[in-house]
Design an enzyme around this catalytic site. Structure first.
Site, PDB file in Angstrom:
ATOM      1  N   SER A  92      11.880  -7.638 -72.666  1.00 26.51           N
ATOM      2  CA  SER A  92      12.206  -7.969 -74.056  1.00 26.51           C
ATOM      3  C   SER A  92      13.043  -9.235 -74.057  1.00 26.51           C
ATOM      4  CB  SER A  92      13.004  -6.816 -74.690  1.00 26.51           C
ATOM      5  OG  SER A  92      13.627  -7.209 -75.892  1.00 26.51           O
TER       6      SER A  92
ATOM      7  N   TYR B  85      19.391  -0.214 -74.559  1.00 27.26           N
ATOM      8  CA  TYR B  85      18.108  -0.927 -74.631  1.00 27.26           C
ATOM      9  C   TYR B  85      18.180  -2.220 -73.829  1.00 27.26           C
ATOM     10  CZ  TYR B  85      13.823  -2.794 -76.708  1.00 27.26           C
ATOM     11  OH  TYR B  85      12.558  -3.301 -76.898  1.00 27.26           O
TER      12      TYR B  85
END
Length: 269
Positions: free
Chosen positions: A142, A155
Site C-alpha cells: 500500500s 495497517y
C-alpha cells in the site's frame, strides 16, 4: 511475460475490488484462473463477469489459515498442473482508531490477513513458481507501506512488512538466479469496499464516507496497472497519482509529507 493465454493465475480476495477486476482482466487475456475469497457468493458474482470460456476454479476460505492455503495450492496443482502467477491481493482494514484504543483481537485479525497470509502464501506457492521458465509473485502492499499514517498503525505496519517481504524476496530470487520475478504493488486510494467492510465502520458511517471520498482510482484502472507492471517486469508498481506523490515525497521531502498527512487526517475529526 507478454502473453497470458493458458497461464495459471492465482488471485486472493477476488470477490470484489482489485481482485475481481484482475480476474476479469486476466480472463479477457485468456488466462486460467484460480480465485479465492472468504465469500463464495462474491466469487460466483465474479465468475459471472468473466469471459464465457474462461477456465476457472473457485474456493472460498479464510486466507489467514495456513492449512487452507496449502489445500488451495494442492487443488490448483491437481487441477491445472502448475501455476505461473500468484497475486496476493486479499486485505482488510480497521476503522479510525487511536493506538491505545486498539483491541488485541482486531490487531491480530488484521495482521493475520494483511501480513502473515501474504507471507504464508508466498512461501507455499514459491516452489511451484520456480518450476516455470518465467513466473511472477505479486504482493499488494500500500502507499502506507511507503509511509506511516496516524490512526491506522496496524495497517501501516502490515503493509510495510509486505514491502520488506517483497524487497527481500526480490533480492533472494535474483541471487538464486530463479525464474520468479517479485512485484511489490502500492495502491493509493482505490474505489473498493475496504473502508465500508472495515471493522468499526458501522459505528461511524459518516467517517467511512469521508474516507471513501479520497478513493480516486477505479479497481479496473488498478488491475490494468498491475498487469502492465507484470508485462514490463516492474519490481515496484504504484497505483494512482496519490501513490506517486507519497512515494516521491517520502523519499525526498519526508518532513513536508508528514505535515500534509497530519493536515489531511484532521479532515476526519
Amino acid at each position: 511475460m507478454k502473453l497470458f493465454t493458458e497461464k495459471v493465475v492465482v488471485i486472493t480476495g477476488a470477490g470484489s475490488g482489485i481482485g475481481r477486476s484482475l480476474a476479469v482482466a486476466f480472463s479477457k487475456l485468456g488466462a486460467i484462473l484460480a480465485l479465492n475469497d472468504l465469500s463464495m457468493e462474491r466469487l460466483e458474482e465474479t465468475k459471472l463477469m468473466l469471459e464465457p470460456n474462461t477456465k476457472v476454479f473457485l474456493k472460498n476460505f479464510d486466507i489467514s489459515i495456513k492449512n487452507e492455503i496449502e489445500d488451495f495450492k494442492n487443488d490448483i496443482i491437481n487441477k491445472f498442473g502448475g501455476v505461473n502467477i500468484v497475486i496476493n491481493n486479499a486485505g482488510v482494514a480497521l476503522s479510525k482508531y487511536n493506538f491505545l484504543e486498539l483491541k488485541e483481537e482486531d490487531e491480530n485479525w488484521l495482521m493475520k490477513i494483511n501480513l502473515w497470509a501474504v507471507y504464508n502464501s508466498s512461501k507455499i506457492f514459491l516452489p511451484y513458481l520456480r518450476e516455470q521458465k518465467e513466473s511472477y509473485l505479486v504482493n499488494l502492499s500500500s502507499v502506507f507501506g511507503l509511509h506511516g499514517i496516524p490512526f491506522q498503525i496496524p495497517y501501516a505496519i502490515a503493509k510495510a512488512g509486505v514491502k520488506a517481504l517483497n524487497q527481500s524476496l526480490y533480492a533472494e530470487e535474483k541471487y538464486l538466479n530463479s525464474s520468479v520475478f517479485v512485484v511489490s504493488v502500492h495502491p493509493g486510494g482505490i474505489k473498493t469496499r475496504i473502508a465500508k467492510d472495515s471493522r468499526g465502520a458501522d459505528a461511524n458511517p459518516k467517517l467511512t464516507k469521508k474516507f471513501e471520498r479520497n478513493f480516486i482510482t477505479t479497481p479496473e484502472k488498478a488491475a490494468k496497472t498491475i498487469i502492465n507492471g507484470i508485462k514490463n517486469r516492474n519490481s515496484k508498481v504504484l497505483i494512482g497519482i496519490d501513490a506517486y506523490a507519497i512515494d516521491l515525497l517520502s523519499r525526498f521531502i519526508p518532513g513536508l509529507l508528514m505535515k500534509l498527512i497530519i493536515k489531511s487526517m484532521k479532515k476526519f475529526e
